[in-house]
Design a protein around this motif. Structure first.
Motif: not given
Lengths: 173, 178
Positions: A53-59, A103-109, A114-116, B116-119
């Motif tokens: 995700t765009y969450l940085n674990p340290d932050e 769950s995580l959705t990516t677009r353009n990498g 996402f769901t936490l 888990s799921a990835t899309s």
């Protein structure tokens, strides 16, 4: 050149603003639990099979410690990457929180939504006393490319959302 | 466009195209459903009364289709079957199962979970995990995992395929039914 910089600055602000706003939270609390969080060990798993995700674990760790500390809760964090997680030496948690991307959705990498999933287990009784799902909704496309620039803001946002929900559910003062 | 952003676009395009090429037409083979015997679990075990416990229906898991298929296919093995479904954000599964366990008295419980799921674009991969327990047991006698392209059990045919494969693999691992 100035226009390009201005456009980038605008997009970055959109990204930061976008990720700060769109978090939907649902939770379920054991109303019979009858105690507050005290010494909380948070085990974080913020990626799925290498997708981050765009969450940085340290932050996220720093933001959570900061927010929980203000609420009188002592927090230690572990970033779980597989295998067995070790409790930090000398820390005896009263509750264990898991914070996991499910769950995580990516677009353009890049992660666009996402769901936490999170739950809290009482260490003494081994009973799960709280469970929540936090959905980080899709941010604008232009913004998602730049969301890493706003990662600290996103981490603060997560910590705020999480602690607000725990307060509403009566687990923190 | 700067060199840096051109590079980013190319990389992003490759990241998007690679999974599409693998899965967009549904042609890519998914890894097979896996059943594993944990260390210390019995080599053989006989399931006579099976309680199947499913996660609630979401866009990632169709409990209704899975319940129908698992009930029908496990019943065909000669085992008695009952199916229950978790409430969203369930806190205590044992508590939720208590009344059903008391009434049905299962010899075994099969708990399935949406892990888990990835899309990527329109292509989703959903990982479902499961555990088979002997009645009242806290240590699984078998663990299960399978990947689904899109909603797990999204169609009756997909749910039937999962149920068939699950029973076949459980039998191969030493589990008998009926």
């Amino acid at each position: 050149m100035l226009q390009r910089r201005a456009a980038l600055a605008g997009l970055a602000l959109t990204a930061v603003g976008g990720c700060a706003a769109d978090v939907a939270v649902q939770s379920n609390v054991d109303k019979t639990y009858g105690r507050k969080l005290d010494r909380l060990l948070i085990v974080m798993s913020l990626s799925i099979k290498g997708h981050e995700t765009y969450l940085n674990p340290d932050e996220v760790s720093a933001s959570l410690k900061d927010r929980f500390s203000a609420l009188g809760v002592t927090v230690e964090t572990i970033v779980f990457t597989g295998g067995t997680a070790k409790v930090p030496a000398g820390f005896q948690p009263t509750q264990l929180m898991q914070l996991t991307v499910t769950s995580l959705t990516t677009r353009n990498g890049a992660a666009s939504s996402f769901t936490l999933s999170s739950d809290i287990t009482d260490v003494a009784t081994r009973k799960r006393v709280w469970r929540a799902e936090m959905k980080f909704e899709e941010a604008p496309m232009a913004g998602t490319m730049l969301l890493r620039a706003g990662a600290k803001k996103a981490a603060d946002n997560l910590a705020n959302v999480l602690t607000a929900k725990l307060r509403a559910d009566g687990l923190v003062s | 466009m700067t060199v840096a952003t051109r590079g980013l676009s190319r990389r992003a395009l490759l990241v998007v195209l690679a999974p599409l090429a693998l899965g967009a037409c549904g042609g890519a083979e998914l890894p097979p459903l896996s059943v594993t015997k944990p260390a210390g679990a019995p080599e053989v075990d006989r399931v006579t009364r099976l309680l199947v416990w499913l996660p609630p229906t979401t866009y990632l898991f169709n409990s209704s289709n899975m319940a129908k298929s698992l009930r029908a296919k496990f019943s065909a093995t000669g085992a008695a079957v009952d199916v229950g479904t978790s409430q969203p954000l369930e806190l205590d599964r044992a508590d939720a199962q208590r009344s059903l366990v008391a009434a049905f008295r299962p010899s075994h419980r099969l708990d399935l979970e949406m892990n888990s799921a990835t899309s990527t674009g329109s292509v989703s991969s959903v990982l479902v995990t499961g555990r088979l327990y002997a009645a009242g047991g806290r240590v699984p006698v078998r663990t299960i995992s399978f990947l689904s392209r899109g909603q797990a059990g999204g169609t009756s045919a997909q749910a039937d395929k999962v149920a068939d494969e699950l029973i076949e693999k459980l039998k191969a691992s030493g589990i008998t039914f009926g």
